[in-house]
Design an enzyme around this catalytic site. Structure first.
Site, PDB file in Angstrom:
ATOM      1  N   ASP A   1       0.939  -1.093  -0.317  1.00 10.87           N
ATOM      2  CA  ASP A   1       0.059  -0.532  -0.309  1.00 10.87           C
ATOM      3  C   ASP A   1       0.379   1.255  -0.102  1.00 10.87           C
ATOM      4  O   ASP A   1       0.617   2.562   0.154  1.00 10.87           O
ATOM      5  CB  ASP A   1      -1.366  -0.600   1.351  1.00 10.87           C
ATOM      6  CG  ASP A   1      -1.970  -1.377   1.215  1.00 10.87           C
ATOM      7  OD1 ASP A   1      -2.111  -1.940   0.197  1.00 10.87           O
ATOM      8  OD2 ASP A   1      -2.146  -1.224   2.314  1.00 10.87           O
ATOM      9  N   VAL A   2       1.975   1.361   0.892  1.00  6.48           N
ATOM     10  CA  VAL A   2       2.675   2.625   0.598  1.00  6.48           C
ATOM     11  C   VAL A   2       3.437   2.851  -0.743  1.00  6.48           C
ATOM     12  O   VAL A   2       4.046   3.952  -0.913  1.00  6.48           O
ATOM     13  CB  VAL A   2       3.625   2.465   2.050  1.00  6.48           C
ATOM     14  CG1 VAL A   2       3.104   1.888   3.211  1.00  6.48           C
ATOM     15  CG2 VAL A   2       5.006   0.989   1.485  1.00  6.48           C
TER      16      VAL A   2
END
Length: 469
Positions: free
Chosen positions: A392-393
């Site tokens: 997700d980052v």
């Protein structure tokens, strides 16, 4: 005389706690900070133990022995388990505060109402609510991180969940207010037990709707709660050192939680009540997204020709315990004169600084660890971005998709690199429950498999390539 010596000892311990926190700001002095914290705690125990009012020395020896029995094994957990070990530490701290507050109330109740002033009762109620909710909340967080079978890792939500939580806390506070006004009433001891039960239940219900993506922030918030409970305990026991140490713990946890929330473009209320990390069931569009895979040999050839490589670690690296293989890859690339940097996202992993700790274990120079804001301007000049278990980052949907649950979260701009290799165990989404748009980019090539094995194979290819030259 002994009182004066004790106060000087507490003052020195307070100063050591402050220096410990300050020295932990940088890797160069972090070890000194740990030693200062240990010295401060030891001094605090010795000074307290030497107080003439302490007469049950056997119980103290037993408590210290129990601490060693539990603490020594906890100190030997692998670094991949540090997040859940940290959560357990918060649970112990919360339990200690809650038990001390409980004992203090019933002891003073037996002695008479003179001690149970309004101020002390407010401190007592604050201590037990914060202590017990930290205890059960931290146990739930540790269970989620450890993936204990009976603790759901995904958020658990139900109708009127937030209303129920607020109502539970409201009833506990209302009972606390009634106890503060009438601390020795006939119903007071039962009301005190009811507050404890409500706080324990609230701690569980506070954490179960929170997903794994928010665990770094949750750990920081629980750290703050533990510190605040210690502050309240300091007021109850009239111990200035506890007030100082608890305030340092609580404020640092709060500041860290704020940093984490900013890193995800989220608010406290959204983290605590938003159930972020819940799987989103998205309707399939007409266009079928396709991954492009690359072989280890092909990836190694591209890496060998690069001049600037950025490695982006994530939880997948921690799970695979691939940090030492990553160090070998780093050495192979540096041997060829390639510039290598590690891009660290503030919430990568399961606790603040998780990636830094793992890479430090592998002796990666801290000068080559760069934060998100520092590395992003350089990403367009990066030849290869190697994503090791991050998800997700590095998802560009955070910038472009307003319907995404991670929209607005600052990310590492891996998609701006000339070539991206993403190491991933499977095609499953990350904790946000959504596909990563980076993996379908024209510039991205997937290397499916366990991070430790994939990086190890890359190292072998680079090593054999160098031996042929």
């Amino acid at each position: 005389m002994m009182y004066g010596i004790g106060q000087v000892g507490y003052l020195i311990a307070s100063a050591l706690f402050i220096f410990a926190l300050h020295w932990m700001n940088t890797p160069a002095t972090a070890r000194r900070g740990v030693y200062a914290g240990v010295a401060a705690t030891t001094l605090a125990v010795v000074v307290t133990w030497s107080d003439p009012s302490v007469i049950h020395h056997g119980w103290i020896i037993l408590a210290i022995a129990a601490g060693f029995v539990v603490g020594v094994p906890l100190s030997r957990v692998p670094l991949t388990a540090v997040p859940q070990r940290t959560a357990l530490s918060h649970a112990f701290g919360g339990a200690a505060a809650g038990l001390v507050g409980t004992a203090e109330y019933y002891l003073r109740l037996a002695e008479g109402p003179e001690y149970l002033t309004h101020f002390r009762m407010v401190a007592l109620i604050s201590e037990i609510i914060l202590g017990y909710l930290t205890f059960t909340g931290s146990l739930m967080a540790a269970g989620k991180l450890q993936e204990v079978r009976w603790v759901p890792q995904r958020p658990v939500t139900y109708p009127l969940q937030n209303v129920t939580n607020v109502l539970l806390l409201g009833v506990a506070v209302a009972l606390g207010a009634a106890l503060t006004t009438h601390p020795t009433a006939g119903w007071a001891p039962l009301a005190f037990l009811a507050i404890i039960a409500l706080a324990l239940l609230f701690g569980v219900l506070l954490i179960i709707p929170i997903g794994g993506a928010d665990m770094p922030t949750v750990i920081a918030i629980l750290n703050s709660y533990a510190g605040l409970s210690a502050v309240a305990m300091g007021f109850v026991l009239d111990n200035k050192l506890l007030i100082t140490a608890g305030a340092l713990d609580g404020s640092s946890g709060l500041i860290l939680a704020i940093i984490m929330c900013r890193a995800m473009n989220r608010s406290f209320t959204n983290v605590l009540f938003g159930a972020f990390g819940q799987v989103k069931h998205v309707q399939a569009s007409g266009e079928q997204k396709v991954y492009k895979s690359e072989t280890i040999e092909g990836a190694a050839q591209v890496l060998e020709q690069a001049s600037f490589v950025v490695i982006i670690p994530g939880y997948g690296m921690a799970v695979a315990q691939a940090q030492h293989k990553v160090r070998e890859l780093y050495d192979q690339l540096k041997k060829r004169g390639i510039t290598v940097k590690f891009a660290i996202h503030p919430v990568a992993g399961r606790m603040p600084g998780h990636m830094n700790v793992l890479l430090a274990e592998a002796d990666i120079p801290y000068t080559d660890l760069v934060e998100m804001d520092e590395v992003n301007p350089d990403m367009p000049q990066v030849d290869v971005a190697l994503v090791v278990g991050a998800n997700d980052v590095v998802n560009p949907a955070a910038r472009t998709d307003k319907t995404s649950p991670i929209y607005g979260m600052p990310i590492i701009d891996a998609d701006k690199a000339r070539t991206v290799f993403a190491i991933k165990r499977s095609k499953n989404p990350g904790f946000a429950g959504i596909d990563n748009e980076l993996y379908f980019s024209d510039r991205t090539w997937m290397l499916f498999g366990d991070a430790k094995n994939v990086v190890g194979e890359l190292v072998k290819q680079l090593a054999s390539g160098s031996s042929l030259h």
